[in-house]
Design an enzyme around this catalytic site. Sequence first.
Site, PDB file in Angstrom:
ATOM      1  N   ASP A  37       0.814  -1.229   0.000  1.00  0.00           N
ATOM      2  CA  ASP A  37       0.000   0.000   0.000  1.00  0.00           C
ATOM      3  C   ASP A  37       0.842   1.272   0.000  1.00  0.00           C
ATOM      4  OD1 ASP A  37       1.059  -0.052   2.512  1.00  0.00           O
ATOM      5  OD2 ASP A  37      -0.871  -0.029   3.581  1.00  0.00           O
ATOM      6  N   ARG A  96      11.607  26.429   0.990  1.00  0.00           N
ATOM      7  CA  ARG A  96      11.166  27.669   0.357  1.00  0.00           C
ATOM      8  C   ARG A  96       9.845  28.175   0.922  1.00  0.00           C
ATOM      9  NH1 ARG A  96      12.135  26.016  -5.848  1.00  0.00           N
ATOM     10  NH2 ARG A  96      11.618  23.969  -4.970  1.00  0.00           N
ATOM     11  N   LYS A 191      14.208  40.705  -9.535  1.00  0.00           N
ATOM     12  CA  LYS A 191      13.273  39.732 -10.113  1.00  0.00           C
ATOM     13  C   LYS A 191      11.855  40.019  -9.641  1.00  0.00           C
ATOM     14  CE  LYS A 191      13.246  35.314  -8.340  1.00  0.00           C
ATOM     15  NZ  LYS A 191      13.841  34.047  -7.954  1.00  0.00           N
ATOM     16  N   ARG A 193       7.926  38.310  -9.458  1.00  0.00           N
ATOM     17  CA  ARG A 193       7.193  37.058  -9.641  1.00  0.00           C
ATOM     18  C   ARG A 193       5.981  37.298 -10.530  1.00  0.00           C
ATOM     19  NH1 ARG A 193       7.628  32.237  -8.404  1.00  0.00           N
ATOM     20  NH2 ARG A 193       9.498  32.525  -7.165  1.00  0.00           N
ATOM     21  N   THR A 222      13.783  23.674 -11.371  1.00  0.00           N
ATOM     22  CA  THR A 222      13.391  23.465 -12.770  1.00  0.00           C
ATOM     23  C   THR A 222      14.309  24.219 -13.729  1.00  0.00           C
ATOM     24  OG1 THR A 222      11.969  25.402 -12.806  1.00  0.00           O
ATOM     25  CG2 THR A 222      10.967  23.334 -12.054  1.00  0.00           C
ATOM     26  N   GLY A 224      14.356  27.375 -14.189  1.00  0.00           N
ATOM     27  CA  GLY A 224      13.711  28.588 -14.688  1.00  0.00           C
ATOM     28  C   GLY A 224      14.441  29.860 -14.246  1.00  0.00           C
ATOM     29  N   THR A 225      14.790  29.929 -12.976  1.00  0.00           N
ATOM     30  CA  THR A 225      15.454  31.134 -12.438  1.00  0.00           C
ATOM     31  C   THR A 225      16.786  31.363 -13.145  1.00  0.00           C
ATOM     32  OG1 THR A 225      14.423  30.747 -10.298  1.00  0.00           O
ATOM     33  CG2 THR A 225      16.363  32.179 -10.312  1.00  0.00           C
TER      34      THR A 225
HETATM   35  C1  R5P Z   1      14.215  30.874  -5.016  1.00  0.00           C
HETATM   36  O1  R5P Z   1      13.960  31.627  -4.084  1.00  0.00           O
HETATM   37  C2  R5P Z   1      15.357  29.919  -4.958  1.00  0.00           C
HETATM   38  O2  R5P Z   1      16.471  30.477  -4.309  1.00  0.00           O
HETATM   39  C3  R5P Z   1      15.751  29.442  -6.333  1.00  0.00           C
HETATM   40  O3  R5P Z   1      16.126  30.552  -7.115  1.00  0.00           O
HETATM   41  C4  R5P Z   1      14.616  28.733  -7.039  1.00  0.00           C
HETATM   42  O4  R5P Z   1      13.908  27.958  -6.139  1.00  0.00           O
HETATM   43  C5  R5P Z   1      15.132  27.862  -8.151  1.00  0.00           C
HETATM   44  O5  R5P Z   1      14.050  27.192  -8.715  1.00  0.00           O
HETATM   45  P1  R5P Z   1      13.925  26.986 -10.301  1.00  0.00           P
HETATM   46  O6  R5P Z   1      15.207  26.341 -10.742  1.00  0.00           O
HETATM   47  O7  R5P Z   1      12.728  26.111 -10.473  1.00  0.00           O
HETATM   48  O8  R5P Z   1      13.744  28.334 -10.893  1.00  0.00           O
END
Ligand code: R5P
Length: 309
Positions: A37, A96, A191, A193, A222, A224-225
């Site tokens: 399970d 985070r 940056k 959001r 991921t 992305g940042t």
């Molecule tokens: C954000 O506050 C963290 O320090 C990283 O910049 C972020 O979590 C990285 O995540 P990803 O690679 O998905 O952008």
Amino acid sequence: MNEFALFTGTANPALAGAVAQRLGITLGTVQIERFPDGEVHVQLLKSVRHKQVFILQPTAPPVDTHLIELLAFVDACRRADAAEIIAVLPYYGYGRSDRRNGREPIAASMVATCLQAVGVDHLLLVDPHTPQIEGFFDLPVDSLSATGLLCEAMRPHLPDSTVVVAPDAGRVKMATDYARRLGRPVIVLHKERVSGTETHVTHVVGDVQDRSCLLVDDMISTGGTMAESVQALLEAKARPDIWVAATHGLLLGEARRKLSRKEVREIYVTDTAAVPYRDWPALQIVSVAPLIASAIERFVTDGSLHDLS
Ligand code: R5P
């Protein structure tokens, strides 16, 4: 030296093995299995009575699975009468989620509550997302930093014109540490959001024209940042010679595709979380095993961890 044992969960046995090798010990024997399970079952195959027990388990993806396994592990050790349980989380999942933004949990605090409730006595972390995570615990927390190891690995390769870049205001302290160790200036990206998963760089604070850049962060999730930051630096006329460093290389989803561009020379991460790639030429993996082994060594000899990283 106190009598101690080092165990590993299933999240990063390679790192635990490397730490054990450095300490000249064998890992504690344990059986970890899953019932049909999905429930986890942890069985210690060695006595831990009155011992100092270290359990190495980054709560890396799949985070919930590794977290519950760690909680079960700690519970087993406490019920088997361990003298002291030290949870070694080279990566602290849910880090985070460290403040509320509307009707949300503070999951980093919730994880701390769970770890304390099952009987963790002490925590050893590596580059937690924010220092205030320590404040979620009413027990001793030692935070190590992998910045020194990463700088040593990169130093011989970085061009002279390199500037260190923080991808957002939250990473300025870390970038300043890199810059101090490498003797370089710091640049900060501003940056905004756009959504829960999307951000946009609005300003580059500092001059990057014709400079090579070293982008630093606590983690690449991921990608992305970092990808967004690389693009912003190139648009600000940085040299097409960008280096990337982060302690935690989760490298999920499209991260490899996003960072595989010719302007990104090398990507340095550590093995705090098991790195999903071994066949990516631009990816350099620096082990934190020496750092964690030194910390454990000092722990069991009642030494100070103050100057470790
Ligand atoms: C954000 O506050 C963290 O320090 C990283 O910049 C972020 O979590 C990285 O995540 P990803 O690679 O998905 O952008």
